[in-house]
Design a protein around this motif. Structure first.
Motif, PDB file in Angstrom:
ATOM      1  N   MET A 148       0.633  -4.573   1.822  1.00  0.00           N
ATOM      2  CA  MET A 148       1.668  -3.828   1.098  1.00  0.00           C
ATOM      3  C   MET A 148       1.090  -2.525   0.548  1.00  0.00           C
ATOM      4  SD  MET A 148       2.553  -3.175  -2.312  1.00  0.00           S
ATOM      5  CE  MET A 148       1.694  -4.472  -3.219  1.00  0.00           C
ATOM      6  N   LEU A 149      -0.095  -2.597  -0.063  1.00  0.00           N
ATOM      7  CA  LEU A 149      -0.707  -1.396  -0.628  1.00  0.00           C
ATOM      8  C   LEU A 149      -1.044  -0.391   0.462  1.00  0.00           C
ATOM      9  CD1 LEU A 149      -3.066  -2.865  -3.382  1.00  0.00           C
ATOM     10  CD2 LEU A 149      -0.969  -1.522  -3.712  1.00  0.00           C
ATOM     11  N   HIS A 150      -1.506  -0.904   1.611  1.00  0.00           N
ATOM     12  CA  HIS A 150      -1.838  -0.042   2.737  1.00  0.00           C
ATOM     13  C   HIS A 150      -0.592   0.682   3.259  1.00  0.00           C
ATOM     14  CE1 HIS A 150      -3.970   1.367   6.260  1.00  0.00           C
ATOM     15  NE2 HIS A 150      -2.988   0.895   7.009  1.00  0.00           N
ATOM     16  N   ARG A 151       0.523  -0.058   3.388  1.00  0.00           N
ATOM     17  CA  ARG A 151       1.746   0.531   3.939  1.00  0.00           C
ATOM     18  C   ARG A 151       2.380   1.537   2.982  1.00  0.00           C
ATOM     19  NH1 ARG A 151       5.762  -2.719   4.137  1.00  0.00           N
ATOM     20  NH2 ARG A 151       4.700  -4.449   3.125  1.00  0.00           N
ATOM     21  N   HIS A 152       2.385   1.207   1.679  1.00  0.00           N
ATOM     22  CA  HIS A 152       3.066   2.075   0.704  1.00  0.00           C
ATOM     23  C   HIS A 152       2.210   3.266   0.290  1.00  0.00           C
ATOM     24  CE1 HIS A 152       6.727  -0.362  -0.238  1.00  0.00           C
ATOM     25  NE2 HIS A 152       5.985  -1.291   0.323  1.00  0.00           N
ATOM     26  N   GLY A 153       0.907   3.141   0.387  1.00  0.00           N
ATOM     27  CA  GLY A 153       0.031   4.269   0.048  1.00  0.00           C
ATOM     28  C   GLY A 153      -0.383   4.266  -1.420  1.00  0.00           C
ATOM     29  N   PRO A 154      -1.507   4.958  -1.711  1.00  0.00           N
ATOM     30  CA  PRO A 154      -2.134   4.883  -3.035  1.00  0.00           C
ATOM     31  C   PRO A 154      -1.316   5.517  -4.159  1.00  0.00           C
ATOM     32  CG  PRO A 154      -3.266   6.489  -1.638  1.00  0.00           C
ATOM     33  CD  PRO A 154      -2.281   5.775  -0.768  1.00  0.00           C
ATOM     34  N   ASP A 155      -0.387   6.431  -3.839  1.00  0.00           N
ATOM     35  CA  ASP A 155       0.384   7.096  -4.897  1.00  0.00           C
ATOM     36  C   ASP A 155       1.787   6.495  -5.060  1.00  0.00           C
ATOM     37  OD1 ASP A 155      -1.708   8.887  -5.383  1.00  0.00           O
ATOM     38  OD2 ASP A 155      -1.052  10.154  -3.706  1.00  0.00           O
TER      39      ASP A 155
END
Ligand SMILES: [Fe+2]
Length: 183
Positions: A148-155
């Motif tokens: 999920m974090l990878h797909r949505h991105g750090p920001d």
């Protein structure tokens, strides 16, 4: 698969809204399937409602339902317009720790108009969603969160809510696994 009055209508509505969305639909089918398995962790009288909420949890991604762009809220509002029971709309509104992301988006006010249920049904819905990936494969909750974090991105709002949302989701997982083990 659990079937009941709400489940059958929920599956039909979800199929109409998401049936041609590929991975989104595969995810939805697998989450409903997972919720049916987890129905041993909720009271018998709540099983139909749990599986119905699982079918409906992501309908807020379907174009005809999009309003704020925050899918738990848009899905709940769509269910309101269609006259679904308040409890089903509220489960969809709050699935998977939605309140933490809503706070980042400034949508906690509208989201909080839906009562937030605590207990086995809300937990099982969230756990089902968090143990099926975005393509419908079964995964561990930790792999799901990493993906999920990878797909949505750090920001992304998801990333910004992660420090408070992750402990909540891991606590949900512990409770559901304990209930499943003693069911
Ligand atoms: Fe989902």
């Amino acid at each position: 698969m659990i079937t009941g009055h709400h489940t059958e209508h929920a599956r039909d509505l979800a199929a109409n809204l998401l049936g041609r969305t590929g991975d989104r639909w595969r995810h939805t089918v697998a989450v409903a399937d997972r919720a049916a398995e987890l129905s041993t962790t909720v009271p018998t009288t709540d099983r139909d409602l749990l599986v119905a909420a699982a079918w409906l949890h992501d309908i807020g991604y379907a174009k005809p339902t999009v309003d704020t762009g925050f899918h738990p809220l848009d899905g709940a509002r769509h269910l309101d317009r269609l006259g679904w029971p308040r409890r089903v709309a509220a489960l969809v509104a709050h699935h998977s720790g939605a309140r933490f992301v809503a706070a980042v988006l400034g949508l906690d006010g509208p989201l909080d108009t839906y009562p937030r249920e605590a207990g086995p049904v809300a937990d099982a819905l969230t756990y089902a969603d968090q143990t099926v990936d975005s393509r419908g494969h079964r995964v561990s909750i930790r792999d799901r969160l990493a993906d999920m974090l990878h797909r949505h991105g750090p920001d992304s709002p998801n990333a910004r809510a992660h420090h408070v949302r992750e402990p909540h989701l891991l606590a949900v997982a512990q409770r559901v696994e304990a209930r499943a083990a003693s069911a």
